[in-house]
Design a protein around this motif. Structure first.
Motif, PDB file in Angstrom:
ATOM      1  N   ALA A 258       0.839  -1.205   0.000  1.00  0.00           N
ATOM      2  CA  ALA A 258       0.000   0.000   0.000  1.00  0.00           C
ATOM      3  C   ALA A 258       0.869   1.248   0.000  1.00  0.00           C
ATOM      4  CB  ALA A 258      -0.931  -0.006   1.212  1.00  0.00           C
ATOM      5  N   GLN A 259       1.917   1.246   0.828  1.00  0.00           N
ATOM      6  CA  GLN A 259       2.820   2.398   0.858  1.00  0.00           C
ATOM      7  C   GLN A 259       3.615   2.489  -0.446  1.00  0.00           C
ATOM      8  OE1 GLN A 259       1.940   4.222   2.960  1.00  0.00           O
ATOM      9  NE2 GLN A 259       2.335   3.720   5.094  1.00  0.00           N
ATOM     10  N   GLY A 260       3.964   1.340  -0.996  1.00  0.00           N
ATOM     11  CA  GLY A 260       4.642   1.352  -2.290  1.00  0.00           C
ATOM     12  C   GLY A 260       3.770   1.975  -3.367  1.00  0.00           C
ATOM     13  N   ASP A 261       2.469   1.645  -3.344  1.00  0.00           N
ATOM     14  CA  ASP A 261       1.546   2.254  -4.317  1.00  0.00           C
ATOM     15  C   ASP A 261       1.442   3.759  -4.113  1.00  0.00           C
ATOM     16  OD1 ASP A 261       1.110  -0.220  -5.361  1.00  0.00           O
ATOM     17  OD2 ASP A 261      -0.855  -0.523  -4.429  1.00  0.00           O
ATOM     18  N   ARG A 262       1.416   4.192  -2.854  1.00  0.00           N
ATOM     19  CA  ARG A 262       1.353   5.636  -2.588  1.00  0.00           C
ATOM     20  C   ARG A 262       2.617   6.334  -3.094  1.00  0.00           C
ATOM     21  NH1 ARG A 262      -0.800   3.765   2.540  1.00  0.00           N
ATOM     22  NH2 ARG A 262      -3.058   4.150   2.628  1.00  0.00           N
ATOM     23  N   LEU A 263       3.749   5.684  -2.950  1.00  0.00           N
ATOM     24  CA  LEU A 263       4.993   6.265  -3.457  1.00  0.00           C
ATOM     25  C   LEU A 263       4.936   6.405  -4.972  1.00  0.00           C
ATOM     26  CD1 LEU A 263       7.890   7.226  -3.160  1.00  0.00           C
ATOM     27  CD2 LEU A 263       8.633   4.831  -3.210  1.00  0.00           C
ATOM     28  N   LEU A 264       4.457   5.398  -5.648  1.00  0.00           N
ATOM     29  CA  LEU A 264       4.326   5.483  -7.103  1.00  0.00           C
ATOM     30  C   LEU A 264       3.399   6.619  -7.505  1.00  0.00           C
ATOM     31  CD1 LEU A 264       4.092   1.710  -8.108  1.00  0.00           C
ATOM     32  CD2 LEU A 264       5.992   3.279  -8.540  1.00  0.00           C
ATOM     33  N   HIS A 265       2.340   6.822  -6.733  1.00  0.00           N
ATOM     34  CA  HIS A 265       1.408   7.913  -7.012  1.00  0.00           C
ATOM     35  C   HIS A 265       2.110   9.276  -6.883  1.00  0.00           C
ATOM     36  CE1 HIS A 265      -2.380  10.069  -7.270  1.00  0.00           C
ATOM     37  NE2 HIS A 265      -2.046  10.732  -6.179  1.00  0.00           N
ATOM     38  N   GLY A 286       4.702  -2.288 -12.980  1.00  0.00           N
ATOM     39  CA  GLY A 286       5.539  -2.392 -11.781  1.00  0.00           C
ATOM     40  C   GLY A 286       6.251  -1.090 -11.499  1.00  0.00           C
ATOM     41  N   ASP A 287       7.587  -1.147 -11.416  1.00  0.00           N
ATOM     42  CA  ASP A 287       8.365   0.060 -11.156  1.00  0.00           C
ATOM     43  C   ASP A 287       9.182   0.461 -12.386  1.00  0.00           C
ATOM     44  OD1 ASP A 287      10.112  -2.028 -11.158  1.00  0.00           O
ATOM     45  OD2 ASP A 287      11.137  -1.515  -9.296  1.00  0.00           O
ATOM     46  N   GLU A 288       8.676   0.123 -13.583  1.00  0.00           N
ATOM     47  CA  GLU A 288       9.371   0.448 -14.827  1.00  0.00           C
ATOM     48  C   GLU A 288       8.587   1.504 -15.596  1.00  0.00           C
ATOM     49  OE1 GLU A 288      11.792  -2.174 -17.941  1.00  0.00           O
ATOM     50  OE2 GLU A 288       9.630  -2.401 -18.197  1.00  0.00           O
TER      51      GLU A 288
END
Length: 632
Positions: A258-265, A286-288
């Protein structure tokens, strides 16, 4: 509506004034010798001049103001008033002329009144109020005049004209009502088309937008790249780049997805604010991220470095501050490649080199990296000369029931031990075979081994066999697979053909037809790697599927509450479509337990068993009675 009515009147009113002018001139001419000049020349000249002025006013070229509904409505109201006054003027003049001449002249006046009023009524079809007022004004005046003056024949003529006018007014009213209904229908259809267009544009925008970051998605990125290539001139230069986040996985592992998704946002918002207007940056998965910059490598590198600087800035997520790095690879058109595949692959090579050799930096594709591509050529040469009978083999990984951990089937996995290169990654085997046109030969060789193994497995057990996108789009490959099954004598119901989601993107129709052919002989179809970003609910409904296999990337999320809810939702979706469901990538006992709690009855992963040769598989499960191998 008033505008449409006004535009129709523009077509009808000039002929109306032309009719009045011609009829008035003829009536004045027939009374020239018997009536005063004021009635035969002066008065009709004034009326004809007024008609011509009004006719030219209606004939002028319309401007933007004419399409204003309020202005159009006011003009039609003014036209109604003018029509009544013109009607009074013409009927008064005609009845005044009727004081002179004999029976022929009196008959001419009656015909003038009748023909002129009926003609004007038709011309005013789209202004029914004016048409009715003109008819009532002229005919009531003429009827009263006839009744007062006589004789009875003229009264009868006036009555006949009035009755005809009433019928014509009724017809014109019906015509006008039909016109109104048609305009309303067209207006409603136009509104529906506009709404449909707006909805289509919004859907298209959403289909090309990554929901998490707000950036364009993979589909948009490649569509834009193909458009640039299609329109590229001999002097055009642009660059394609790939950016991959560094240290993003520890953020997910430490703080949760969830925090990873917020970071991507947050990163998506920064990128949208910093990206130049002539550049495109998209989240590929993903992260690409992918980037397209119109300009030489130097300019693309400057833009990429600036975006990487934005990505590296610490970000506050709830009560924590996190930071990630990034590495990037760039390839330029036309030096590095002239099609999307080459440009993307070479940018990927550059990114791979950056992450392994120059982490955190931006690397350009160069001749040094070109050498790495030579490895691909070595693979091509090795497979071209390969003895597939000797070099290809298969191993099997069990698919087990989560309750009993008893295998119900196995997945057949390819292995290639090249005489010149040694062991080669299976993915490279398939990619090389497709590139060389040996995909069918490789697939059939592997499938033959899978059938041989299936004949030795306990009767209820099934074998899952992977088909590539090229396999399912090749009718001859499908026909050859069916022929092998029939010759083997093995029941097709023990076979499950796995297809990947990526193979369905551009070959949906041919894939559906091929899969139907396999199902007709009793085989089952599984959708592999479900949930990796290409999934389509319409594909789940339209394709002939029996099973979905949840991608292994979801298994680690079984350790999180949110992850378990997401995976359970996917399971419930499969169940609602009457599809069996296997979760892949189970590596711990806790994950297996969580999968069982989430409702999964089937699982696959290293925790239960590693891929193994057939003899080892048979030995491992030799003590289990056949009745324990219950098919899913």
């Amino acid at each position: 509506m008033p505008v449409a009515q006004f535009l129709r009147l523009r077509e009808r009113i000039p002929p109306l004034y032309g009719l009045l002018s011609v009829n008035a001139a003829i009536l004045g001419y027939t009374h020239w010798t018997i009536a005063p000049v004021s009635l035969t020349l002066i008065f009709p000249s004034v009326l004809i001049a007024a008609c011509l002025m009004r006719m030219f006013a209606w004939l002028r070229v319309p401007n933007a103001a004419d399409f204003d509904p309020e202005l159009a409505l006011r003009r039609m109201q003014r036209t109604t008033v003018i029509a009544v006054f013109m009607a009074l003027a013409f009927v008064a003049w005609a009845l005044w002329l009727d004081q002179y001449g004999g029976p022929y002249e009196h008959g001419h006046v009656a015909i003038f009144v009748a023909v002129t009023v009926l003609g004007c009524t038709f011309c005013l079809t789209f202004l029914p109020t004016a048409a009715t007022l003109v008819c009532v004004t002229v005919l009531s005046t003429f009827l009263c005049y006839s009744m007062i003056k006589g004789p009875f024949v003229q009264v009868a003529i006036a009555i006949n004209i009035a009755l005809v006018a009433i019928v014509i007014l009724k017809i014109l009213r019906d015509t006008y009502d039909s016109f109104i209904a048609l305009e309303n229908t067209q207006h409603a259809l136009a509104n529906e088309r506009r709404q449909a267009q707006a909805l289509s544009e919004e859907n298209a925008r959403l289909a090309e937008t990554d929901a998490l970051t707000g950036l364009p998605n993979r589909r948009y990125f490649f569509a834009r790249l193909e458009a640039l290539l299609a329109n590229a001139g001999s002097e055009d230069v642009f660059c394609v780049g790939l950016i991959d986040l560094d240290r993003f996985k520890p953020v997910n592992d430490t703080y949760g997805h969830a925090q990873g998704d917020r970071l991507l946002h947050v990163l998506g918002e920064r990128i949208l604010a910093a990206i130049p207007d002539d550049a495109v940056m998209a989240r590929l998965g993903g992260d690409e991220f992918g980037i397209i910059v119109q300009g030489p490598l130097e300019e693309a590198e400057a833009v990429t470095q600036a975006l990487c600087a934005e990505i590296r800035r610490p970000a506050r997520i709830a009560d924590i501050v996190v930071s990630v790095g990034c590495s990037a690879g760039l390839a330029d058109y036309p030096a590095s490649g002239r099609n999307a595949h080459d440009l993307f692959d070479r940018a990927d090579f550059a990114l791979y080199h950056a992450k392994n050799e120059k982490r955190g930096q931006c690397v350009r594709f160069s001749s040094k990296l070109e050498q790495m591509i030579r490895t691909e050529q070595a693979l091509d040469a090795a497979l071209q000369t390969a003895d597939l009978t000797r070099e290809l083999s298969v191993v099997f990984q069990p698919i087990v029931a989560t309750e009993t951990r008893t295998p119900i089937g196995v997945e057949c996995l390819a292995r290639w031990h090249s005489a010149s290169l040694g062991s080669v990654n299976p993915e490279l085997l398939i990619a090389t075979a497709e590139r060389l046109g040996r995909a069918r030969e490789v697939t059939l060789a592997l499938f033959g081994r899978a059938l041989d193994a299936l004949a030795q497995l306990p009767q209820p057990m099934t074998v899952c066999f992977n088909l590539s996108g090229q396999d399912i789009s090749d009718a001859e490959t499908i026909a050859a697979l069916i022929a092998l099954i029939e010759r083997s004598g093995i029941s097709a119901s023990r076979l499950v053909f796995e297809i990947t989601e990526t193979s369905l993107i551009s070959k949906f129709d041919s894939a559906s037809e091929a899969l139907e052919g396999l199902r007709e002989i009793g085989a089952r179809i599984a959708l592999d790697d479900f949930g990796t970003g290409y999934s389509s609910l319409s594909a789940l409904h339209q394709l002939p599927l029996d099973m979905v296999k949840i991608d292994r990337s979801f298994a680690p999320r079984l350790d999180e509450t949110r992850g378990r809810r997401l995976i359970a939702a996917i399971r419930n979706l499969a169940r609602s479509l009457s599809l069996d469901c296997v979760i892949e990538g189970i590596e711990t006992e806790d994950q297996l337990l969580s999968a069982r709690i989430a409702g999964f009855t089937l699982a696959q992963g290293y925790y239960m068993a590693m891929p193994m040769p057939l003899p080892e598989l048979l030995e491992r499960y030799a003590g289990i009675p056949n009745s324990s191998f219950n098919a899913a």
